[in-house]
Design an enzyme around this catalytic site. Structure first.
Site, PDB file in Angstrom:
ATOM      1  N   GLY A 144       6.178  10.625  19.597  1.00  6.12           N
ATOM      2  CA  GLY A 144       5.102   9.870  20.223  1.00  6.12           C
ATOM      3  C   GLY A 144       4.999   8.502  19.602  1.00  6.12           C
TER       4      GLY A 144
ATOM      5  NE  ARG B  55      -2.830   5.088  11.748  1.00  8.50           N
ATOM      6  CZ  ARG B  55      -2.378   5.601  10.619  1.00  8.50           C
ATOM      7  NH1 ARG B  55      -1.732   6.733  10.608  1.00  8.50           N
ATOM      8  NH2 ARG B  55      -2.607   4.984   9.492  1.00  8.50           N
TER       9      ARG B  55
ATOM     10  N   GLY C  82      -1.238  10.941  16.546  1.00  5.93           N
ATOM     11  CA  GLY C  82      -1.562  12.261  16.033  1.00  5.93           C
ATOM     12  C   GLY C  82      -0.361  13.133  15.710  1.00  5.93           C
ATOM     13  CE  LYS C  83       4.801   9.776  15.351  1.00 10.51           C
ATOM     14  NZ  LYS C  83       3.980   8.587  15.568  1.00 10.51           N
TER      15      LYS C  83
ATOM     16  CG  HIS D 225       0.503  11.018   5.619  1.00 14.73           C
ATOM     17  ND1 HIS D 225       0.934  11.850   6.612  1.00 14.73           N
ATOM     18  CD2 HIS D 225       0.301   9.811   6.195  1.00 14.73           C
ATOM     19  CE1 HIS D 225       0.994  11.177   7.749  1.00 14.73           C
ATOM     20  NE2 HIS D 225       0.611   9.936   7.523  1.00 14.73           N
TER      21      HIS D 225
ATOM     22  CD  GLU E 257       8.021  10.708  -2.815  1.00 10.76           C
ATOM     23  OE1 GLU E 257       8.607   9.976  -3.640  1.00 10.76           O
ATOM     24  OE2 GLU E 257       6.799  10.702  -2.647  1.00 10.76           O
TER      25      GLU E 257
END
Length: 176
Positions: free
Chosen positions: A5, A8, A10-11, A52, A64
Site C-alpha cells: 500500500g 501511512r 496502515g501496512k 515502531h 536489523e
C-alpha cells in the site's frame, strides 16, 4: 503474506496484528532492513523507528540486516519483514544509483529472486511489508524510475510466492 500500500496507509500495524495472531504465544522475529536510526543524523527517522519498536511485544526479537534472505533461513518461526522498499533502497545504495542501469537491474533481480526463494522455502508464518509504487506520475529522475521499476518487479516476485497479498487503503485491508 505480502502487505502492500501507500505511505501511512496502515501496512505495518496490519502486518504486526496479522503475525501476532498467526504466532500466538510464539516469539516473532521482526526483520528490519532499514538503516539503523541515528538521532544525530535524522531525528525524525529515529523517532519513527522508536515508535515502531515500542508498538511491538517485548518478547519479539528484532534483526536489523539487509540480508533478509539469510535472516529468513536462520529464523524458521514466525517472521515479519518491514519493509521491502527499505531493503531495495539499501541495496541500491550499495550498488550505486548511478551505476549502469543494466548492471543494477541484474544485481537487484538476482537478490530479488534469492529473497523470493527464501520466502517460498520459509516453513513458518511470514508477513512482508512493501510499498506500492507507480500510482502517480512517472518520475522525472532516473533514480525514481529505477526504484519504481525494481520495487514493482520485487513486489510481483514476492506476490507470486506468497499465499496471500493484502492491499491497504486508508487503513482498510483489501485481500487480493
Amino acid at each position: 503474506m505480502v502487505v502492500t500500500g501507500g505511505v501511512r496507509c496502515g501496512k505495518s500495524r496490519y502486518a504486526e496484528a496479522t503475525i501476532r495472531d498467526a504466532a500466538g504465544e510464539a516469539s516473532v522475529t521482526y526483520i528490519t532492513p532499514g538503516y539503523p536510526p541515528d538521532p544525530d543524523v535524522d531525528p525524525e527517522w529515529a523517532a519513527r523507528v522508536a515508535r515502531h519498536r515500542l508498538a511491538r511485544p517485548a518478547h519479539w526479537a528484532t534483526v536489523e540486516t539487509v540480508d533478509v534472505a539469510a535472516a529468513l533461513r536462520e529464523h524458521p518461526g514466525p517472521v515479519l519483514v518491514d519493509c521491502v522498499g527499505t531493503w531495495l533502497t539499501r541495496h541500491l545504495d550499495a550498488v550505486g544509483w548511478d551505476s549502469p542501469r543494466g548492471e543494477v537491474a541484474a544485481r537487484l533481480e538476482h537478490l530479488t529472486a534469492e529473497l523470493a526463494q527464501a520466502v517460498a522455502d520459509h516453513p513458518g508464518p511470514i508477513v512482508l511489508v512493501t510499498n506500492e509504487v507507480g500510482w502517480g506520475l512517472v518520475s522525472e529522475h532516473a533514480s525514481g524510475r529505477l526504484f519504481a521499476d525494481l520495487l514493482g518487479r520485487a513486489n510481483q516476485a514476492l506476490g507470486a510466492v506468497a499465499d496471500e497479498v493484502v492491499l491497504m487503503v486508508a487503513g482498510r485491508p483489501l485481500s487480493l
